[in-house]
Scaffold this motif. Structure first.
Motif, PDB file in Angstrom:
ATOM      1  N   VAL A   1      -7.289  21.744  14.810  1.00 28.73           N
ATOM      2  CA  VAL A   1      -6.654  20.849  13.828  1.00 28.73           C
ATOM      3  C   VAL A   1      -6.330  19.519  14.493  1.00 28.73           C
ATOM      4  O   VAL A   1      -5.650  19.474  15.526  1.00 28.73           O
ATOM      5  N   ASP A   2      -6.797  18.426  13.891  1.00 31.71           N
ATOM      6  CA  ASP A   2      -6.590  17.082  14.425  1.00 31.71           C
ATOM      7  C   ASP A   2      -5.996  16.186  13.339  1.00 31.71           C
ATOM      8  O   ASP A   2      -6.671  15.836  12.382  1.00 31.71           O
ATOM      9  N   LEU A   3      -4.719  15.846  13.489  1.00 35.30           N
ATOM     10  CA  LEU A   3      -4.043  14.985  12.519  1.00 35.30           C
ATOM     11  C   LEU A   3      -3.735  13.609  13.110  1.00 35.30           C
ATOM     12  O   LEU A   3      -2.848  12.898  12.618  1.00 35.30           O
ATOM     13  N   SER A   4      -4.481  13.213  14.107  1.00 34.36           N
ATOM     14  CA  SER A   4      -4.222  11.936  14.769  1.00 34.36           C
ATOM     15  C   SER A   4      -4.522  10.744  13.862  1.00 34.36           C
ATOM     16  O   SER A   4      -4.035   9.638  14.110  1.00 34.36           O
ATOM     17  N   GLY A   5      -5.312  10.959  12.813  1.00 33.91           N
ATOM     18  CA  GLY A   5      -5.632   9.864  11.904  1.00 33.91           C
ATOM     19  C   GLY A   5      -4.597   9.649  10.809  1.00 33.91           C
ATOM     20  O   GLY A   5      -4.711   8.694  10.025  1.00 33.91           O
ATOM     21  N   MET A   6      -3.576  10.512  10.736  1.00 34.82           N
ATOM     22  CA  MET A   6      -2.575  10.401   9.678  1.00 34.82           C
ATOM     23  C   MET A   6      -1.732   9.141   9.857  1.00 34.82           C
ATOM     24  O   MET A   6      -1.136   8.918  10.900  1.00 34.82           O
ATOM     25  N   GLN A   7      -1.675   8.321   8.797  1.00 34.00           N
ATOM     26  CA  GLN A   7      -0.899   7.083   8.821  1.00 34.00           C
ATOM     27  C   GLN A   7       0.441   7.222   8.114  1.00 34.00           C
ATOM     28  O   GLN A   7       1.418   6.588   8.484  1.00 34.00           O
ATOM     29  N   GLN A   8       0.473   8.038   7.044  1.00 31.20           N
ATOM     30  CA  GLN A   8       1.706   8.217   6.282  1.00 31.20           C
ATOM     31  C   GLN A   8       1.888   9.675   5.904  1.00 31.20           C
ATOM     32  O   GLN A   8       1.103  10.233   5.133  1.00 31.20           O
ATOM     33  N   PHE A   9       2.934  10.278   6.430  1.00 31.04           N
ATOM     34  CA  PHE A   9       3.310  11.646   6.122  1.00 31.04           C
ATOM     35  C   PHE A   9       4.643  11.541   5.390  1.00 31.04           C
ATOM     36  O   PHE A   9       5.704  11.446   6.010  1.00 31.04           O
ATOM     37  N   VAL A  10       4.590  11.515   4.060  1.00 29.00           N
ATOM     38  CA  VAL A  10       5.750  11.162   3.248  1.00 29.00           C
ATOM     39  C   VAL A  10       6.578  12.394   2.897  1.00 29.00           C
ATOM     40  O   VAL A  10       6.039  13.407   2.436  1.00 29.00           O
ATOM     41  N   ASN A  11       7.879  12.296   3.086  1.00 31.79           N
ATOM     42  CA  ASN A  11       8.828  13.332   2.674  1.00 31.79           C
ATOM     43  C   ASN A  11       9.623  12.770   1.507  1.00 31.79           C
ATOM     44  O   ASN A  11      10.311  11.761   1.635  1.00 31.79           O
ATOM     45  N   GLY A  12       9.515  13.394   0.352  1.00 30.78           N
ATOM     46  CA  GLY A  12      10.219  12.898  -0.828  1.00 30.78           C
ATOM     47  C   GLY A  12      10.346  13.972  -1.887  1.00 30.78           C
ATOM     48  O   GLY A  12       9.983  15.131  -1.669  1.00 30.78           O
ATOM     49  N   SER A  13      10.887  13.613  -3.038  1.00 28.29           N
ATOM     50  CA  SER A  13      11.023  14.474  -4.222  1.00 28.29           C
ATOM     51  C   SER A  13      12.229  15.387  -4.188  1.00 28.29           C
ATOM     52  O   SER A  13      12.632  15.894  -5.223  1.00 28.29           O
ATOM     53  N   GLU A  14      12.819  15.625  -3.015  1.00 28.83           N
ATOM     54  CA  GLU A  14      14.041  16.410  -2.920  1.00 28.83           C
ATOM     55  C   GLU A  14      14.798  15.954  -1.669  1.00 28.83           C
ATOM     56  O   GLU A  14      14.251  15.213  -0.838  1.00 28.83           O
ATOM     57  N   PRO A  15      16.068  16.350  -1.512  1.00 27.83           N
ATOM     58  CA  PRO A  15      16.846  15.884  -0.364  1.00 27.83           C
ATOM     59  C   PRO A  15      16.148  16.161   0.963  1.00 27.83           C
ATOM     60  O   PRO A  15      15.576  17.225   1.190  1.00 27.83           O
ATOM     61  N   ILE A  16      16.208  15.185   1.843  1.00 29.37           N
ATOM     62  CA  ILE A  16      15.553  15.268   3.146  1.00 29.37           C
ATOM     63  C   ILE A  16      16.534  15.854   4.159  1.00 29.37           C
ATOM     64  O   ILE A  16      17.637  15.337   4.338  1.00 29.37           O
ATOM     65  N   HIS A  17      16.135  16.932   4.801  1.00 33.87           N
ATOM     66  CA  HIS A  17      16.971  17.577   5.809  1.00 33.87           C
ATOM     67  C   HIS A  17      16.499  17.104   7.171  1.00 33.87           C
ATOM     68  O   HIS A  17      15.424  17.490   7.653  1.00 33.87           O
ATOM     69  N   VAL A  18      17.294  16.249   7.801  1.00 33.96           N
ATOM     70  CA  VAL A  18      16.877  15.576   9.030  1.00 33.96           C
ATOM     71  C   VAL A  18      16.496  16.562  10.132  1.00 33.96           C
ATOM     72  O   VAL A  18      15.449  16.391  10.784  1.00 33.96           O
ATOM     73  N   PRO A  19      17.283  17.613  10.414  1.00 38.65           N
ATOM     74  CA  PRO A  19      16.883  18.538  11.488  1.00 38.65           C
ATOM     75  C   PRO A  19      15.529  19.198  11.244  1.00 38.65           C
ATOM     76  O   PRO A  19      14.770  19.436  12.188  1.00 38.65           O
ATOM     77  N   THR A  20      15.216  19.493   9.970  1.00 42.92           N
ATOM     78  CA  THR A  20      13.927  20.116   9.666  1.00 42.92           C
ATOM     79  C   THR A  20      12.783  19.168   9.968  1.00 42.92           C
ATOM     80  O   THR A  20      11.771  19.552  10.570  1.00 42.92           O
ATOM     81  N   VAL A  21      12.919  17.903   9.562  1.00 44.35           N
ATOM     82  CA  VAL A  21      11.863  16.916   9.818  1.00 44.35           C
ATOM     83  C   VAL A  21      11.704  16.680  11.315  1.00 44.35           C
ATOM     84  O   VAL A  21      10.584  16.566  11.830  1.00 44.35           O
ATOM     85  N   THR A  22      12.815  16.635  12.023  1.00 51.37           N
ATOM     86  CA  THR A  22      12.764  16.444  13.474  1.00 51.37           C
ATOM     87  C   THR A  22      12.030  17.595  14.150  1.00 51.37           C
ATOM     88  O   THR A  22      11.174  17.390  15.030  1.00 51.37           O
ATOM     89  N   ALA A  23      12.360  18.819  13.739  1.00 51.01           N
ATOM     90  CA  ALA A  23      11.698  19.995  14.310  1.00 51.01           C
ATOM     91  C   ALA A  23      10.218  20.013  13.958  1.00 51.01           C
ATOM     92  O   ALA A  23       9.368  20.399  14.777  1.00 51.01           O
ATOM     93  N   PHE A  24       9.875  19.606  12.725  1.00 44.34           N
ATOM     94  CA  PHE A  24       8.484  19.561  12.279  1.00 44.34           C
ATOM     95  C   PHE A  24       7.686  18.593  13.154  1.00 44.34           C
ATOM     96  O   PHE A  24       6.591  18.917  13.630  1.00 44.34           O
ATOM     97  N   ALA A  25       8.223  17.390  13.365  1.00 44.68           N
ATOM     98  CA  ALA A  25       7.523  16.383  14.156  1.00 44.68           C
ATOM     99  C   ALA A  25       7.288  16.866  15.585  1.00 44.68           C
ATOM    100  O   ALA A  25       6.214  16.662  16.168  1.00 44.68           O
ATOM    101  N   LYS A  26       8.276  17.522  16.155  1.00 42.09           N
ATOM    102  CA  LYS A  26       8.163  18.010  17.527  1.00 42.09           C
ATOM    103  C   LYS A  26       7.161  19.155  17.630  1.00 42.09           C
ATOM    104  O   LYS A  26       6.302  19.169  18.520  1.00 42.09           O
ATOM    105  N   ARG A  27       7.268  20.092  16.686  1.00 42.42           N
ATOM    106  CA  ARG A  27       6.412  21.282  16.744  1.00 42.42           C
ATOM    107  C   ARG A  27       4.937  20.935  16.559  1.00 42.42           C
ATOM    108  O   ARG A  27       4.059  21.483  17.246  1.00 42.42           O
ATOM    109  N   PHE A  28       4.633  20.015  15.630  1.00 43.61           N
ATOM    110  CA  PHE A  28       3.244  19.761  15.295  1.00 43.61           C
ATOM    111  C   PHE A  28       2.682  18.500  15.944  1.00 43.61           C
ATOM    112  O   PHE A  28       1.605  18.034  15.575  1.00 43.61           O
TER     113      PHE A  28
END
Length: 590
Positions: free
Chosen positions: A289-316
């Motif tokens: 899996v190669d996501l190096s070309g991703m320019q915009q990974f948008v989080n929206g439509s419901e409340p954003i949980h900062v720790p979850t997004v932080t963990a997601f960015a680190k893990r992937f």
């Protein structure tokens, strides 16, 4: 080619298709490798325009201008073709969830049909009988229910055989609310509203740039998928790769594989999707899996949980996904979809909400750093195509920087109101601020800091305990952290009056949990919530997986769960309730 909001959506799409007929517009991804087979090469802009035009011609022969057409179909080319066909035929597209064997979805569609009185309902062949039966039960047997069929052979009809002169003020779409806080309401969206929003998505969010490829599983009957992904991509000539929402929920890694296979540059999802990926995607799933070309990974439509997004960015990060690709966004169906987002390539700001903050002008609720006590809130950028104010919902006075109040909006994307609800439309869409009418009351709680918008919760869902404003999604998030048996499951938090407000959390529990362990689980949850929020939060109801009601887009139906709880209708595995709260229930449920 620019998007001109003085035209119609259908006319702009046909112009785009004429400019690049051979470019691929749409691909449906059905799992690893299948989209690569000869049977699924993708539709070009020319072919998509031909199919939509032929469908539009037939619809125009049957239905008068302005009639509504309900599209209750799963993600796929049939949905897209019929959506465009409505816009080319001067009809009003009414996106609705597909039935897929769901009684709740069938009931929701029946309510939508009863509300908007359409001339036609499209559904899958396998759902046609169930749809007709449900409509008949609502006294709507006279409404035709059909399967989409094929566009058939033939060339794109000429302009004289279509209806492209409806005008920018004509109704284009009835976008029904998700129903997470009440009965679905149809937001009326005119062609000029849709085009103004698409223009803002392009100019302010950076969507639809040359070379962009969108990859999305978000349902097309939801504004986030229909406008925030599909429509902006089609009108700016991008390639869109669609994936079934149910496929994502079952195998979220397929979302990653889709984005890797097609070198997607833009995607979007609600916050729950980030948590689901963290739970279900294993390291070995990411091979290749190669996501190096991703320019915009948008989080929206419901409340954003900062720790979850932080963990997601680190893990992937191992996939090549860069931190600067993450974007936080905010929008709503009453304004088509998009209101604001963080700039492309800039990390969202994070402030801390004062845990004792109120909606008053005297007490700011956002601190300047993440070092203080309270909840982390992600900024969602600065509204640039809307006038935006944070207002005291009782006094209707504009609040100062940092204070939490209700967000009010005004702009070209805001629709004229709700279908068939003039009094509610006047209240919500034509509020007065400093004597000026035309403001949309969003019902969302927010604050500004240095021009940036921070969304803190929903006005109608707030639970106020001992003067503290508690937001249901925060309670639900903490309940999942309180015990492993709740970690991967859904919950609904709400308040009940006895007469003081009490917190109740109805939460699904891991089916592997033994019955004798349930009291200890409930006690752990109650203790954690009470300690974390500093107010009593002792009422916990544990239920089986699948009990907590959601909308078709995955949002928790908290009001419905509250009503069900008070009616004694929640099938309970174990409950831990204050005596005063228990007395609210029917005798046979106490």
């Amino acid at each position: 080619m620019s998007v001109d909001p003085r035209r119609t959506v259908g006319a702009v799409f046909l112009e785009r298709a004429a400019a690049q007929p051979g470019q691929v517009a749409l691909t449906v991804y059905r799992g690893a490798g299948e989209a690569e087979s000869p049977g699924h090469p993708g539709l070009t802009y020319g072919e998509l325009a031909r199919r939509a035009g032929l469908r539009a011609e037939r619809l125009a022969e049957r239905l008068a201008p302005g009639e509504r057409v309900v599209i209750s179909l799963p993600t796929g080319t049939d949905f897209v073709e019929l959506y465009l066909a409505c816009l080319l035929a001067g009809l009003v597209a009414v996106p609705a969830p597909p039935l897929g064997g769901s009684a709740l979805a069938a009931e929701r569609v029946a309510v939508i049909v009863g509300d908007c009185a359409p001339g036609l309902v499209f559904t899958e062949a396998r759902d046609r009988a169930a749809m007709a039966e449900r409509l008949a039960a609502h006294g709507l047997a006279h409404v035709p229910v059909e399967e989409p069929g094929d566009a058939g052979p033939g060339d794109l009809p000429g302009p004289s055989r279509l209806r492209l002169d409806a005008g920018p003020g004509a109704l284009a779409v009835l976008q029904y609310s998700s129903g997470s806080t009440g009965s679905p309401k149809g937001a009326m969206l005119e062609h000029r509203n849709v085009l103004a929003n698409v223009l803002s998505l392009h100019d302010n969010a950076g969507h639809g740039r040359p070379g962009d490829t969108f990859g999305t599983w978000v349902p097309l009957h939801h504004d986030f998928g229909l406008f925030g992904q599909l429509t902006v991509a089609l009108l700016y000539g991008s390639h869109t790769v669609l994936m079934s929402p149910s496929e994502f929920v079952k195998r979220p890694v397929e979302w990653f594989r889709l984005m890797s296979r097609f070198r997607c540059t833009v995607t979007a999802a609600p916050n729950f999707a980030f948590g689901l990926c963290l739970r279900l995607i294993q390291d070995h799933h990411l091979d290749g899996v190669d996501l190096s070309g991703m320019q915009q990974f948008v989080n929206g439509s419901e409340p954003i949980h900062v720790p979850t997004v932080t963990a997601f960015a680190k893990r992937f990060a191992v996939t090549g996904l860069r931190p600067e690709a993450f974007t936080a966004g905010y929008g709503m169906a009453e304004s088509v979809v998009y209101v604001s987002s963080t700039p492309r390539g800039a990390a969202p700001s994070v402030f801390v909400a004062d845990p004792a903050g109120t909606m008053s002008a005297e007490r700011p609720a956002l601190n300047h750093s993440t070092g203080g006590e309270g909840k982390e809130i992600a900024g969602v950028g600065t509204p640039r195509a809307h006038a935006a104010r944070v207002v005291d919902p009782q006094t209707h006075q504009v609040l100062p920087d940092g204070a939490i109040g209700e967000l009010w909006l005004r702009g070209d994307s805001v629709g004229p109101g709700y279908w068939g609800r003039p009094e509610l439309s006047e209240e919500i869409f034509n509020a007065r601020l400093d004597g000026e009418p035309g403001w949309l009351r969003t019902g969302d709680l927010a604050a500004f800091r240095d021009g940036e918008l921070f969304i803190t919760g929903r006005l109608k869902e707030i639970v106020i305990v001992r003067g503290r404003n508690l937001f249901p999604h925060d309670l639900e998030q903490q309940a999942r952290q309180a015990h492993p048996a709740l970690a991967a499951f859904a919950g609904a938090a709400f308040g009940v009056s006895v007469p003081d407000e009490r917190v109740v959390v109805v939460h699904e529990v891991d089916p592997r949990t033994k019955a004798e362990d349930l009291p200890a689980v409930a006690l752990d949850v109650a203790r954690h919530l009470t300690e974390f929020f500093g107010v009593p939060a002792r009422n916990v109801v544990l239920v089986r997986r699948g009990t907590v009601r959601r909308t078709t887009s995955g949002k928790i139906q908290r009001r419905a769960m509250r009503d069900l709880f008070l009616a004694g209708g929640v099938p309970t595995l174990h409950s831990r309730l204050d005596p005063d709260v228990r007395r609210l229930l029917p005798v046979d449920a106490q």
